[in-house]
Design an enzyme around this catalytic site. Structure first.
Site, PDB file in Angstrom:
ATOM      1  N   GLU A 120       0.929  -1.139  -0.063  1.00  0.00           N
ATOM      2  CA  GLU A 120      -0.073  -0.001  -0.088  1.00  0.00           C
ATOM      3  C   GLU A 120       0.964   1.199  -0.177  1.00  0.00           C
ATOM      4  O   GLU A 120       1.860   1.344   0.785  1.00  0.00           O
ATOM      5  CB  GLU A 120      -0.851   0.022   1.218  1.00  0.00           C
ATOM      6  CG  GLU A 120      -2.063  -0.911   1.150  1.00  0.00           C
ATOM      7  CD  GLU A 120      -3.179  -0.789   2.046  1.00  0.00           C
ATOM      8  OE1 GLU A 120      -2.930  -0.089   3.226  1.00  0.00           O
ATOM      9  OE2 GLU A 120      -4.051  -1.610   2.237  1.00  0.00           O
ATOM     10  N   ASP A 133      -5.896  10.221   9.549  1.00  0.00           N
ATOM     11  CA  ASP A 133      -4.929   9.685   9.670  1.00  0.00           C
ATOM     12  C   ASP A 133      -4.534  10.327  11.224  1.00  0.00           C
ATOM     13  O   ASP A 133      -4.902  11.243  11.620  1.00  0.00           O
ATOM     14  CB  ASP A 133      -3.831   9.964   8.817  1.00  0.00           C
ATOM     15  CG  ASP A 133      -3.671   9.006   7.481  1.00  0.00           C
ATOM     16  OD1 ASP A 133      -3.552   7.827   7.674  1.00  0.00           O
ATOM     17  OD2 ASP A 133      -4.435   9.333   6.597  1.00  0.00           O
TER      18      ASP A 133
END
Lengths: 271, 408
Positions: A51, A62
């Protein structure tokens, strides 16, 4: 339709009774020249899928560690076009390892969703995980991704209802990314018994492989997750390592390998 | 796509069930936030027509905030300008000194009725933090305010105010150490503690249902102007003017008038050092559609889609996005969005202080600057209502500093 590189990889793992190890790093963190060697090192350490983060200035889902990673990459000059260049470069020496680009929608809209999907497929990208695009907000990106054979990976959370889970399961191809914590990336606790229960429950509603991320820091974590899920996604601990070595970037590839190798071993031993 | 007047008169101006205003708005968030937003949406739909909730909200607006706020004829200034009659909607006279409290009271009551004993908020200059801390104290709720570490240093009086009111202020060290980082941190807190926590967002931006519910709580402003203008000058105003950062004071004034197309509507963005420079905060005037903080809307970004740094003399307008309903009103042609520069705003700040005896907030000064231009182009039998969204006491240090005066 022929199956994608991600689907083939997940299928092969299933046949051999193994579980996926899926590392995450931010493209261009701390500079673009590090990323391709880091990706190859990650594959040598036993990664099944990579990823690759597309840095965004406002990654509000995040944690602080990944946010700083994105900031370093942007300050180092990384752009969305630059991310695709990294992938093409990687593909010169590795045509097997599936790559999932993970990021936020706005940079894709700025490039144009159709242009982006075409360019991503040409560069050798296999899947997209757009954090702030839930199935409800699907736009022309979804159609373009399908046209160009890109898998679309969606998130599921502990708080996701069964009804939404089924909708997400239908929208997802490749694998489902289960966020193992209520908190966001980089939070500290991983509750394995909770994760196993949820994974078992989700399997009643979705048919794609289920990979678990957010909160896996150690080989023990990875092994424990792999005993229940189809794969472990490892991000924050790697981005922290990149941060620690930002001044000595030549050491980054080996340092990432050193974190991932024991995870690979622990996963395979327990699996 | 601009709509015809007949269409503008009959639209219902409500978002669809997904929270979309035309193409804008929606819920562009991570799955981790989805359950919390759905729960909020359901609670809000249930409570907004609940007689007990409405009654308590109205009572707080009357007795705690001091509503209705006056509609004041700025007679001397109107004469000086020499055009339309200018009226100020005096939101600066509310308890805590701005329109912000209308929304925080509404959301804190939602928290109470939803059984959440803890509220959190993000704040830039500290105004929304103070308004949240105020209502939390009033309702006996625990309150945590996230504030960028740089802002904590720059806005120490507001930090102290929040602490006096019993709130905990958490300095956020990540990123640019300003508003957007505070917002990120508040989101993280909410996702982790959603079982007992309500997130009070300060403007009409963000994911659905926030743009709608913040608008509904502020719409009391426009509703009052409707009856006050009839009472005072016998008709609706010819034009409404309000400043637009996220856009909550503006939408509060505009919303009740949207179908009354004889009323012209102007939103004034911060043009900073000029719209032709990159140093402004005017996404509707010179940005483009994109996705930020959970909604599709106009925003300021670079060619790579990275969110741009903004500039405005006013902290409250210094934001790269804008509420999605404003994006929609712009596209359908119901409202017009214009800019006022730092310089124009500062001039209006001084002028209104001296001509009307009201020190306006720097945000509000942007609306005043445009009001002056607009009034001058209109006739004396016409009227403009400008939303005096906040008082300027908080800004005297900024203005003094810019003029080389030290206040210690």
């Amino acid at each position: 339709m022929s199956s994608s590189r991600i689907q083939q990889r997940m299928e092969a793992l299933k046949i051999s009774g193994r579980k996926a190890l899926i590392p995450y790093i931010v493209a261009g963190d701390p500079m673009s020249t590090v990323t391709v060697p880091a990706m190859h090192a990650i594959v040598e350490a036993g990664a099944d899928i990579i990823e690759l983060g597309m840095p965004f200035s406002d990654p509000f889902a995040d944690g602080p560690v990944n946010q700083r990673g994105a900031e370093r990459a942007i300050n180092g000059g990384m752009t969305l076009a630059g991310v695709l260049k990294v992938v093409s470069e990687f593909r010169k020496d590795d045509n097997d390892t599936p790559i999932v680009l993970m990021g936020y929608l706005n940079p894709l809209l700025a490039m144009g969703e159709i242009i982006f999907c075409e360019a991503a497929a040409r560069a050798g990208v296999d899947g997209l995980l757009i954090v702030d695009m839930p199935p409800e907000e699907e736009g022309s990106l979804v159609q373009s991704a399908k046209t160009h054979g890109l898998d679309l990976i969606y998130l599921a959370a502990p708080t996701t209802t069964d009804e939404r889970l089924r909708a997400i399961g239908r929208a997802t191809s490749g694998y489902l990314y289960y966020v193992s914590l209520k908190g966001i990336t980089g939070s500290s606790k991983l509750d394995i018994s909770d994760v196993s229960q949820r994974v078992a429950h989700m399997r009643q509603h979705v048919s794609v492989p289920i990979c678990v991320g957010f909160g896996i820091r150690t080989a023990q974590d990875a092994a424990a997750v792999s005993s229940t899920a189809d794969g472990s996604i490892v991000g924050t601990v790697l981005v922290s390592q990149v941060e620690a070595l930002a001044d000595q970037p030549e050491k980054i590839p080996n340092a990432l390998k050193a974190i991932l190798e024991p995870m690979r071993q622990a996963i395979d031993t327990n699996g | 796509m601009a709509l015809k007047e007949q269409e503008l008169r009959t639209l219902d101006y409500e978002p669809d069930t997904g929270g979309h205003f035309g193409d804008y708005g929606g819920r562009y968030v991570s799955e981790t936030l989805m359950a919390a937003l759905n729960e909020l949406d359901q609670n809000y739909r249930k409570l907004k027509n609940d007689p007990g909730f409405k009654c308590e909200f109205d009572a707080d607006l009357a007795y705690f905030v001091g509503r209705p706020s006056p509609l004041y004829h700025a007679e001397r200034w109107s004469k000086t300008v020499g055009g339309a009659q200018i009226y100020f909607k005096r939101e600066d006279l509310n308890h805590t000194g701005a329109h912000k409290v209308n929304n925080t009271i509404g959301q804190a009551l939602l928290a109470k009725y939803s059984g959440k004993p803890r509220v959190i908020a993000e704040t830039g200059a500290g105004q929304h933090g103070v308004a949240s801390a105020t209502v939390a104290a009033r309702l006996g709720l625990e309150c945590v305010v996230y504030m960028g570490a740089d802002d904590v240093e720059r806005q120490s009086p507001n930090v102290y105010r929040m602490k006096l009111l019993g709130a905990e202020v958490v300095p956020v060290e990540s990123g640019s150490r300003t508003l957007k980082d505070a917002l990120n941190e508040a989101m993280r807190d909410w996702v982790t503690n959603v079982d007992n926590t309500f997130y009070i967002i300060g403007t009409v931006a963000g994911p659905s249902p926030y743009p709608q519910l913040v608008r509904d709580f502020n719409a009391v402003v426009g509703r009052e102007v409707k009856w006050q203008s009839r009472e005072i000058f016998g008709k609706y105003p010819d034009a409404l003017v309000a400043c637009v950062g996220g856009g909550s004071n503006a939408i509060g004034l505009f919303y009740p008038f949207l179908r009354d197309t004889e009323v012209a509507i102007y939103g004034v963005e911060a043009a900073g050092r000029g719209l032709s420079t990159n140093e402004h905060a005017a996404p509707l005037c010179s940005g483009r559609p994109g996705v930020l903080h959970g909604a599709k809307t106009y925003l300021m970004d670079n060619s790579d889609g990275q969110i741009a740094h903004t500039h405005s003399v006013s902290a409250g307008l210094d934001y790269p996005g804008v509420g999605p309903e404003h994006a929609y009103l712009k596209d359908i042609g119901r409202a017009k969005y214009v800019g006022a520069t730092d310089e124009e705003a500062l001039a209006a700040f001084h002028e209104i202080s001296q001509v009307e005896g009201i020190i306006p907030a720097l945000e509000t000064a942007h609306a005043l600057a445009y009001t002056k231009k607009l009034a001058a182009s209109m006739q004396p039998d016409q009227t403009i209502v400008c939303n005096m969204s906040g008082r300027g006491d908080k800004d005297i240090f900024t203005v003094a500093r810019m003029e080389g005066i030290s206040l210690t």
